[in-house]
Design a protein around this motif. Sequence first.
Motif, mmCIF file in Angstrom:
data_model
loop_
_atom_site.group_PDB
_atom_site.id
_atom_site.type_symbol
_atom_site.label_atom_id
_atom_site.label_comp_id
_atom_site.label_asym_id
_atom_site.label_seq_id
_atom_site.Cartn_x
_atom_site.Cartn_y
_atom_site.Cartn_z
ATOM 1 N N GLY A 189 -4.535 -12.338 -9.546
ATOM 2 C CA GLY A 189 -5.089 -11.089 -10.065
ATOM 3 C C GLY A 189 -4.402 -9.864 -9.497
ATOM 4 N N ARG A 190 -5.008 -8.725 -9.804
ATOM 5 C CA ARG A 190 -4.433 -7.425 -9.457
ATOM 6 C C ARG A 190 -5.119 -6.871 -8.209
ATOM 7 N NH1 ARG A 190 -4.898 -3.954 -14.436
ATOM 8 N NH2 ARG A 190 -3.487 -5.552 -15.129
ATOM 9 N N ARG A 191 -4.321 -6.256 -7.339
ATOM 10 C CA ARG A 191 -4.859 -5.694 -6.088
ATOM 11 C C ARG A 191 -4.141 -4.392 -5.765
ATOM 12 N NH1 ARG A 191 -7.340 -8.715 -2.233
ATOM 13 N NH2 ARG A 191 -8.310 -7.472 -0.641
ATOM 14 N N ARG A 192 -4.909 -3.350 -5.425
ATOM 15 C CA ARG A 192 -4.325 -2.081 -4.960
ATOM 16 C C ARG A 192 -4.054 -2.188 -3.468
ATOM 17 N NH1 ARG A 192 -4.298 2.908 -7.718
ATOM 18 N NH2 ARG A 192 -4.642 4.186 -5.891
ATOM 19 N N VAL A 193 -2.867 -1.787 -3.082
ATOM 20 C CA VAL A 193 -2.417 -1.852 -1.695
ATOM 21 C C VAL A 193 -1.919 -0.459 -1.328
ATOM 22 C CG1 VAL A 193 -0.711 -2.916 -0.164
ATOM 23 C CG2 VAL A 193 -1.752 -4.267 -1.984
ATOM 24 N N LYS A 194 -2.058 -0.072 -0.058
ATOM 25 C CA LYS A 194 -1.568 1.234 0.377
ATOM 26 C C LYS A 194 -0.418 1.089 1.347
ATOM 27 C CE LYS A 194 -5.445 4.312 -0.168
ATOM 28 N NZ LYS A 194 -6.359 5.216 0.497
ATOM 29 N N VAL A 195 0.605 1.914 1.145
ATOM 30 C CA VAL A 195 1.703 2.048 2.096
ATOM 31 C C VAL A 195 1.394 3.299 2.906
ATOM 32 C CG1 VAL A 195 4.165 2.472 2.379
ATOM 33 C CG2 VAL A 195 3.367 0.948 0.573
ATOM 34 N N ALA B 183 -0.307 4.565 -2.970
ATOM 35 C CA ALA B 183 -0.859 3.312 -3.474
ATOM 36 C C ALA B 183 0.162 2.600 -4.353
ATOM 37 C CB ALA B 183 -2.126 3.583 -4.269
ATOM 38 N N LEU B 184 0.085 1.287 -4.346
ATOM 39 C CA LEU B 184 0.867 0.464 -5.257
ATOM 40 C C LEU B 184 -0.042 -0.648 -5.747
ATOM 41 C CD1 LEU B 184 1.829 -2.445 -3.770
ATOM 42 C CD2 LEU B 184 3.136 -0.802 -2.439
ATOM 43 N N THR B 185 0.336 -1.294 -6.844
ATOM 44 C CA THR B 185 -0.463 -2.377 -7.393
ATOM 45 C C THR B 185 0.360 -3.654 -7.377
ATOM 46 O OG1 THR B 185 -1.650 -0.835 -8.820
ATOM 47 C CG2 THR B 185 -1.775 -3.165 -9.399
ATOM 48 N N LEU B 186 -0.210 -4.701 -6.788
ATOM 49 C CA LEU B 186 0.422 -6.019 -6.745
ATOM 50 C C LEU B 186 -0.416 -6.954 -7.597
ATOM 51 C CD1 LEU B 186 2.474 -8.060 -5.577
ATOM 52 C CD2 LEU B 186 0.815 -8.456 -3.733
#
Length: 166
Positions: free
Chosen positions: A113-119, A131-134
């Motif tokens: 699934g989709r997950r928001r991740v922060k750099v 933010a980026l989406t993996l």
Amino acid sequence: MRRLAVIMLATLPALGGVAFAISAIRAAGKPARFTLTVTPARQTAVEGRTASFSIVVRRARGFTGTITLRVAGLPRGVSPRWRLADGTRGRVIPPAETGAILILRTSRHTPLGRRRVKVLATGGETRRARALTLTVERPSSLRFSLRVRPAHRIVAQGGTATYRVR
């Protein structure tokens, strides 16, 4: 926030006079900083494979310090790896560098699934987050595949890169 500045003007032709004094006061009021960009904003990785993101920092107002990178909000089974522009591994961008590559390796334990991740980037007193989406997908059962080697390259502006596509 209000600032009070007391300006005593004197004729100092050797230093540029009044114009020099005013520009020095303006420069003193703005702290050094940097900006952070992550591209692409979205990536899809097949379970057990990697997704790469380009991290670019742009220094402004005289910022010359190092910038430390980290990732927050990674799903279970994803491990981050950082590669600097000179090819070395590390998450600290030295003053002479302008960015890094973030490589996220998924595993069979990574939820689909989709997950928001922060750099997150920290340098001096400046902090930035992007933010980026993996998205993690199952391997396809189709008999078609496409492989590009190397998975990522760092190229100076105006430079070229060679890839092998199979």
